[in-house]
Design a protein around this motif. Structure first.
Motif, short mmCIF file in Angstrom:
data_model
loop_
_atom_site.label_atom_id
_atom_site.label_comp_id
_atom_site.label_asym_id
_atom_site.label_seq_id
_atom_site.Cartn_x
_atom_site.Cartn_y
_atom_site.Cartn_z
N THR A 1 0.82 -1.21 0.00
CA THR A 1 0.00 0.00 0.00
C THR A 1 0.85 1.26 0.00
O THR A 1 0.38 2.32 -0.43
N THR A 2 2.09 1.20 0.46
CA THR A 2 2.95 2.38 0.42
C THR A 2 3.40 2.71 -1.00
O THR A 2 3.90 3.80 -1.25
N LEU A 3 3.22 1.80 -1.92
CA LEU A 3 3.59 2.06 -3.31
C LEU A 3 2.67 3.08 -3.97
O LEU A 3 2.99 3.62 -5.02
N ARG A 4 1.52 3.37 -3.36
CA ARG A 4 0.58 4.32 -3.96
C ARG A 4 1.05 5.77 -3.81
O ARG A 4 0.52 6.65 -4.46
N ASN A 5 2.01 6.02 -2.96
CA ASN A 5 2.43 7.38 -2.67
C ASN A 5 3.95 7.51 -2.80
O ASN A 5 4.62 7.98 -1.89
N LEU A 6 4.49 7.12 -3.92
CA LEU A 6 5.93 7.17 -4.14
C LEU A 6 6.38 8.59 -4.49
O LEU A 6 5.62 9.35 -5.10
N PRO A 7 7.60 8.96 -4.14
CA PRO A 7 8.12 10.27 -4.56
C PRO A 7 8.37 10.28 -6.06
O PRO A 7 8.49 9.23 -6.71
N SER A 8 8.49 11.47 -6.62
CA SER A 8 8.65 11.59 -8.07
C SER A 8 9.97 10.99 -8.56
O SER A 8 10.08 10.57 -9.72
N ASN A 9 10.98 10.93 -7.71
CA ASN A 9 12.26 10.34 -8.12
C ASN A 9 12.16 8.85 -8.41
O ASN A 9 13.02 8.29 -9.09
N ALA A 10 11.14 8.20 -7.91
CA ALA A 10 10.99 6.77 -8.15
C ALA A 10 10.62 6.48 -9.61
O ALA A 10 10.80 5.36 -10.08
N TYR A 11 10.12 7.48 -10.32
CA TYR A 11 9.68 7.27 -11.70
C TYR A 11 10.72 7.69 -12.73
O TYR A 11 10.47 7.62 -13.93
N LYS A 12 11.89 8.11 -12.29
CA LYS A 12 12.94 8.49 -13.23
C LYS A 12 13.54 7.25 -13.88
O LYS A 12 13.69 6.21 -13.25
N VAL A 13 13.88 7.38 -15.13
CA VAL A 13 14.48 6.28 -15.87
C VAL A 13 15.98 6.27 -15.59
O VAL A 13 16.65 7.30 -15.66
N VAL A 14 16.49 5.09 -15.29
CA VAL A 14 17.91 4.94 -15.00
C VAL A 14 18.59 4.37 -16.24
O VAL A 14 18.13 3.38 -16.81
N SER A 15 19.67 4.99 -16.64
CA SER A 15 20.43 4.49 -17.78
C SER A 15 21.44 3.47 -17.27
O SER A 15 22.55 3.81 -16.86
N TRP A 16 21.04 2.21 -17.26
CA TRP A 16 21.87 1.16 -16.69
C TRP A 16 23.16 0.93 -17.47
O TRP A 16 24.17 0.51 -16.91
N THR A 17 23.15 1.21 -18.75
CA THR A 17 24.35 0.96 -19.54
C THR A 17 25.49 1.88 -19.14
O THR A 17 26.65 1.53 -19.32
N SER A 18 25.18 3.05 -18.62
CA SER A 18 26.25 3.95 -18.20
C SER A 18 26.84 3.52 -16.84
O SER A 18 27.95 3.93 -16.49
N LEU A 19 26.14 2.68 -16.11
CA LEU A 19 26.62 2.23 -14.80
C LEU A 19 27.41 0.93 -14.88
O LEU A 19 28.13 0.58 -13.95
N VAL A 20 27.26 0.20 -15.97
CA VAL A 20 27.96 -1.08 -16.13
C VAL A 20 29.27 -0.85 -16.86
O VAL A 20 29.28 -0.27 -17.96
N PRO A 21 30.39 -1.23 -16.27
CA PRO A 21 31.66 -1.03 -16.97
C PRO A 21 31.74 -1.95 -18.19
O PRO A 21 31.44 -3.14 -18.11
N HIS A 22 32.11 -1.36 -19.33
CA HIS A 22 32.28 -2.15 -20.55
C HIS A 22 33.45 -1.56 -21.33
O HIS A 22 33.83 -0.42 -21.18
N PHE A 23 33.99 -2.36 -22.21
CA PHE A 23 35.19 -1.95 -22.94
C PHE A 23 34.89 -1.78 -24.40
O PHE A 23 34.18 -2.37 -25.06
#
Length: 107
Positions: A85-107
């Motif tokens: 039930t706490t999921l109904r009132n999430l802060p706006s930062n919870a809906y931001k898209v995360v760019s996972w490819t920039s966080l994973v080290p790759h060569f």
């Protein structure tokens, strides 16, 4: 194990929940889930003579333990419900898209 489970839920003691009633119920349920081992040991020590005699104290001990188990189950159910039930009132930062490819080290 039960004390660790309740302690993990007590870490959310000061988190903000959608309503004050939910906050109080969360804190109460977290404490209730943390204490059954201590309550059972205390009840056993207090009512030990009643178990040996199998008199009216034994009935009191049995009813007390059943009430504690029912309270523990109710607290676990409340915590489970509040997790969703706490999921109904999430802060706006919870809906931001995360760019996972920039966080994973790759060569």
């Amino acid at each position: 194990m039960v004390i660790i489970f309740g302690g993990i839920h007590c870490t959310a003691w000061f988190y903000t929940l959608p309503t004050y009633q939910e906050q109080v119920l969360w804190c109460t349920s977290a404490v209730i889930t943390m204490c059954p081992c201590l309550v059972f040991v205390a009840a056993f020590v207090l009512f030990r003579s009643g178990i040996e005699r199998m008199g009216s104290e034994s009935l009191t001990f049995t009813l007390f333990l059943r009430a504690c188990i029912a309270l523990y189950i109710a607290a676990r159910i409340l915590l489970f419900i509040f997790m969703f039930t706490t999921l109904r009132n999430l802060p706006s930062n919870a809906y931001k898209v995360v760019s996972w490819t920039s966080l994973v080290p790759h060569f």
